[in-house]
Scaffold this motif. Structure first.
Motif, PDB file in Angstrom:
ATOM      1  N   ASP A 255       0.844  -1.186   0.000  1.00  0.00           N
ATOM      2  CA  ASP A 255       0.000   0.000   0.000  1.00  0.00           C
ATOM      3  C   ASP A 255       0.887   1.247   0.000  1.00  0.00           C
ATOM      4  OD1 ASP A 255      -1.428   2.297   1.438  1.00  0.00           O
ATOM      5  OD2 ASP A 255      -3.080   0.886   1.152  1.00  0.00           O
ATOM      6  N   PRO A 256       0.613   2.219  -0.892  1.00  0.00           N
ATOM      7  CA  PRO A 256       1.480   3.400  -0.953  1.00  0.00           C
ATOM      8  C   PRO A 256       1.573   4.163   0.356  1.00  0.00           C
ATOM      9  CG  PRO A 256      -0.511   3.701  -2.288  1.00  0.00           C
ATOM     10  CD  PRO A 256      -0.445   2.263  -1.915  1.00  0.00           C
ATOM     11  N   LYS A 257       0.512   4.159   1.152  1.00  0.00           N
ATOM     12  CA  LYS A 257       0.583   4.853   2.444  1.00  0.00           C
ATOM     13  C   LYS A 257       1.544   4.146   3.382  1.00  0.00           C
ATOM     14  CE  LYS A 257      -4.061   6.814   2.121  1.00  0.00           C
ATOM     15  NZ  LYS A 257      -5.444   6.774   2.652  1.00  0.00           N
ATOM     16  N   ALA A 259       4.123   2.468   2.348  1.00  0.00           N
ATOM     17  CA  ALA A 259       5.449   2.769   1.805  1.00  0.00           C
ATOM     18  C   ALA A 259       5.930   4.129   2.297  1.00  0.00           C
ATOM     19  CB  ALA A 259       5.407   2.733   0.280  1.00  0.00           C
ATOM     20  N   ARG A 281       9.479   1.568  -6.860  1.00  0.00           N
ATOM     21  CA  ARG A 281       8.816   2.817  -6.436  1.00  0.00           C
ATOM     22  C   ARG A 281       7.760   3.259  -7.437  1.00  0.00           C
ATOM     23  NH1 ARG A 281      11.823   7.514  -8.852  1.00  0.00           N
ATOM     24  NH2 ARG A 281      13.716   6.669  -9.782  1.00  0.00           N
ATOM     25  N   THR A 284       4.623   1.104  -6.889  1.00  0.00           N
ATOM     26  CA  THR A 284       4.090   1.284  -5.534  1.00  0.00           C
ATOM     27  C   THR A 284       3.595   2.703  -5.296  1.00  0.00           C
ATOM     28  OG1 THR A 284       5.608  -0.401  -4.703  1.00  0.00           O
ATOM     29  CG2 THR A 284       4.619   1.066  -3.075  1.00  0.00           C
ATOM     30  N   LEU A 285       4.366   3.691  -5.727  1.00  0.00           N
ATOM     31  CA  LEU A 285       4.086   5.075  -5.358  1.00  0.00           C
ATOM     32  C   LEU A 285       3.636   5.955  -6.521  1.00  0.00           C
ATOM     33  CD1 LEU A 285       7.125   5.572  -2.974  1.00  0.00           C
ATOM     34  CD2 LEU A 285       4.731   5.650  -2.294  1.00  0.00           C
ATOM     35  N   GLY A 289       3.685   9.869  -5.376  1.00  0.00           N
ATOM     36  CA  GLY A 289       4.349   9.274  -4.230  1.00  0.00           C
ATOM     37  C   GLY A 289       5.859   9.433  -4.287  1.00  0.00           C
ATOM     38  N   THR A 290       6.428   9.382  -5.500  1.00  0.00           N
ATOM     39  CA  THR A 290       7.855   9.613  -5.657  1.00  0.00           C
ATOM     40  C   THR A 290       8.223  11.004  -5.157  1.00  0.00           C
ATOM     41  OG1 THR A 290       8.101   8.072  -7.513  1.00  0.00           O
ATOM     42  CG2 THR A 290       9.710   9.855  -7.359  1.00  0.00           C
TER      43      THR A 290
END
Length: 335
Positions: A255-257, A259, A281, A284-285, A289-290
């Motif tokens: 889950d990105p959160k 991460a 990344r 996932t993000l 998110g990156t």
């Protein structure tokens, strides 16, 4: 009275930001358990810690595989294992191709070029290839050379130092208690032994792992403090990108959160360490998110493709760094 999530961030601000002392396992676990509405606060604190103890510069690195596939080990996440039905097969890269990859890496502005081989540990052929490759790269390209060749003997550590390899990557992959669920053909302790020899040799130690292998949040906290105990120069954070044909092919993407919680937690456990975005990344993000991670404690990136998976074009990462006003570390600053 402040609530519990605020308490851990207040404690972390005083301990990590003000004094530069990393969080212990109990406090790291609290960061990893923060509610969603506190993630931004944790990332902001982690960014402040990074800026205070590491500065604004970002180290950029490219990697290339000298020997791909056919590995005898059974790391359950890796498509380069010769024991699985995954499609990667053994390929050796010749010296001219290695030098050209280093040239291309340097052209992106990267200061670090890592030569990787999918092996348990290097044999005589691989060490000869490394000696010739490092010599050719150093004659042709102004870039630092790192290596990742599996587990080493003391003699091999000494050889790499003699060649001029300045940093060695050997990931622990996960915490000590979860490692047997991921690898059965060698032990966590064997990896730790190689890392100790590398550190004692004077080479910089690059050691991280993969999040999302099925470990619990408690084991994630355990992993962070085990890395902190090792005190590596750099920690690459990978996020599992499940590979077809491997035992973890059906493992859900992290889950990105979670991460982002982990990025903040690892920074607060290791305030002075280079924390590098590595594989997974993108899946996932994503782009947003990156950006969040770079504003939440990450201060290094691998640009371009990874060993068996595709990454973002290097230009995208470099443009993002420019937009965030994060200067790329100059080569002279890494020597």
């Amino acid at each position: 009275m402040t609530d519990i999530p605020s308490d851990i961030l207040v404690r972390a601000r005083e301990q990590v930001l003000e004094r530069g002392v990393g969080l212990d396992e109990t406090d790291v676990l609290e960061i990893l358990r923060l509610p969603d509405d506190r993630i931004a606060d944790a990332l902001q604190l982690a960014h402040e810690v990074r800026m205070r103890w590491c500065g604004p510069e970002v180290e950029v690195e490219g990697i290339v595989s000298l020997k791909t596939g056919g590995c005898p080990e059974d790391c359950h996440f890796c498509s380069q294992s010769g024991l699985f039905s995954s499609p990667v097969r053994a390929v050796w890269l010749d010296i001219p191709s290695l030098v050209e990859a280093a040239r291309q890496t340097a052209a992106t502005g990267a200061t670090e070029f890592c030569i990787v081989a999918a092996v348990r540990g290097p044999d005589a052929r691989l060490m000869t290839q490394m000696r010739e490759g490092v010599k050719a790269i150093k004659e042709a390209v102004d870039i630092n050379v790192a290596a990742s060749l599996g587990m080493l003997s003391q003699e091999q550590v000494d050889e790499l130092v003699e060649m001029g390899v300045h940093r060695y990557n050997h990931n622990l992959e996960t915490c000590r208690t979860y490692f047997p669920n991921v690898v059965t053909t060698h032990s966590w302790e064997e990896r730790w032994g190689t890392l100790k020899m590398v550190r004692d040799s004077g080479m910089e130690v690059c050691c991280g792992g993969i999040l999302g292998l099925g470990e619990t949040v408690e084991q994630r906290a355990e992993f962070a403090v085990q890395l902190a105990e090792l005190d590596p120069h750099e920690v690459p954070l990978n996020f599992l990108n499940p590979r077809p044909g491997t035992p973890l092919e059906d493992q859900p993407v992290l889950d990105p959160k979670d991460a982002l919680r982990a990025i903040a937690a690892f920074r607060l456990a290791m305030p002075r360490t280079i924390i590098r975005y590595a594989g997974g990344r993108e899946i996932t993000l994503g782009d947003l998110g990156t950006r969040d991670g770079l504003l939440g404690g990450v201060n290094a990136v691998i640009v371009g493709n990874y060993l068996t998976t595709l990454g973002r074009p290097a230009t995208q990462d470099l443009e993002l760094l420019a937009e965030l006003k994060m200067p790329v570390k100059a080569l002279s600053a890494t020597l």
